[in-house]
Design a protein around this motif. Structure first.
Motif, PDB file in Angstrom:
ATOM      1  N   TYR A  93       0.833  -1.206   0.000  1.00  0.00           N
ATOM      2  CA  TYR A  93       0.000   0.000   0.000  1.00  0.00           C
ATOM      3  C   TYR A  93       0.865   1.252   0.000  1.00  0.00           C
ATOM      4  O   TYR A  93       0.607   2.203  -0.742  1.00  0.00           O
ATOM      5  N   ARG A  97       0.812   4.015  -3.065  1.00  0.00           N
ATOM      6  CA  ARG A  97       0.147   5.299  -2.851  1.00  0.00           C
ATOM      7  C   ARG A  97       1.092   6.468  -2.616  1.00  0.00           C
ATOM      8  O   ARG A  97       0.738   7.612  -2.885  1.00  0.00           O
ATOM      9  N   PHE A 161      -3.564  -2.483  -5.342  1.00  0.00           N
ATOM     10  CA  PHE A 161      -3.778  -1.155  -4.775  1.00  0.00           C
ATOM     11  C   PHE A 161      -3.772  -0.078  -5.864  1.00  0.00           C
ATOM     12  O   PHE A 161      -4.534   0.890  -5.796  1.00  0.00           O
ATOM     13  N   PHE A 183      -7.866   3.009   5.066  1.00  0.00           N
ATOM     14  CA  PHE A 183      -7.151   1.858   4.506  1.00  0.00           C
ATOM     15  C   PHE A 183      -7.844   0.552   4.892  1.00  0.00           C
ATOM     16  O   PHE A 183      -8.100  -0.309   4.046  1.00  0.00           O
TER      17      PHE A 183
END
Length: 276
Positions: A93, A97, A161, A183
């Motif tokens: 993640y 991101r 993701f 999340f």
């Protein structure tokens, strides 16, 4: 039309031959496990066991360390799957991101570690496990297996993701969710197919591994199933009946898990390969 029918018939025959090639050894192993000792070494060999005997299965389960091997493999596999996913899902993640210096180098480093053949680092792993007091322990096996699977899982989950629109998280943040809450409540449910695919891949690797389990354990109480199966091969011969019976026992959990979850496995592997 005749040419098309002939082509389809050839393809069907080829598919049937491939299936028989794949499952033939399994069927022969099952047949051997169900045979009495005299029939196992009969010549010419008998294709079907008669009378059917469960003696080999009973002896494997009651007269050997097999139940210990089986329980050890279940514990190590389950804990390794949980630890590997817990570490890799957060790392994936963050890499999907956030942008930071050295991100590409980190990703390439992770990918490079997954390409190293296992036999090349067995000696360092052995020395490290002895030095840390983790040699011949299930804890040491869990740590090694988890570390081994994290790089590949990070790459797999990173694709999931990246396929999720960031606007969904931004909407959750606007509604008052914190980053971690968004999340866990918004993003995690959407990558469930990827988590399941990663869990199955990790499970199959740990359950089937022989090299690491053989190198890092020595006592029967700490052995895993693949190493335990090797015990049926000795200098005085091979106990084919018990070996095939133990192999059938060892196959059941993996086959059952794959049959139950194959739909989600294929969905997870294909979905993570497409970036939205």
């Amino acid at each position: 039309m005749h040419a098309n029918l002939s082509r389809r018939s050839l393809l069907a025959l080829a598919a049937l031959a491939a299936c028989m090639f794949a499952i033939g050894p399994l069927l022969w192993g099952l047949s051997t496990a169900l045979k009495p000792l005299a029939q196992i070494f009969a010549y010419p060999p008998k294709l079907f066991p008669w009378p059917v005997s469960l003696e080999n299965f009973e002896r494997v389960w009651t007269e050997s360390y097999f139940p210990t091997y089986f329980l050890n493999s279940i514990l190590v596999t389950a804990i390794s799957v949980v630890v590997s996913l817990a570490l890799s899902v957060h790392a994936a993640y963050g890499l999907a991101r956030f942008h930071f210096r050295g991100k590409t180098a980190l990703l390439m480093g992770l990918l490079a570690t997954s390409m190293i053949p296992g036999v090349a680092i067995l000696v360092p792993l052995y020395n490290l496990s002895v030095g840390t007091g983790l040699y011949n322990s299930l804890t040491g096996l869990v740590i090694v297996y988890s570390a081994w699977n994290v790089p590949l899982l990070v790459w797999l989950l990173k694709g999931f993701f990246e396929s999720i629109p960031i606007e969904l998280e931004e909407a959750a943040l606007v509604d008052g969710c914190g980053r971690m809450r968004a999340f866990y409540l918004v993003v995690m449910p959407m990558v469930a197919p990827g988590l399941l695919a990663g869990a199955i891949m990790t499970m199959m690797f740990v359950w089937n591994d022989f090299l690491i389990g053989f190198t890092l354990t020595i006592s029967e109480s700490q052995r895993l199933l693949p190493v335990g199966l090797f015990a049926y091969i000795s200098n005085v011969g091979i106990d084919w009946g018990q070996l095939t019976a133990a192999a059938i026992f060892a196959l059941l959990p993996v086959v059952f898990a794959f049959l139950v979850m194959q739909k989600w496995l294929v969905q997870g592997l294909t979905a993570g390969a497409v970036k939205g």
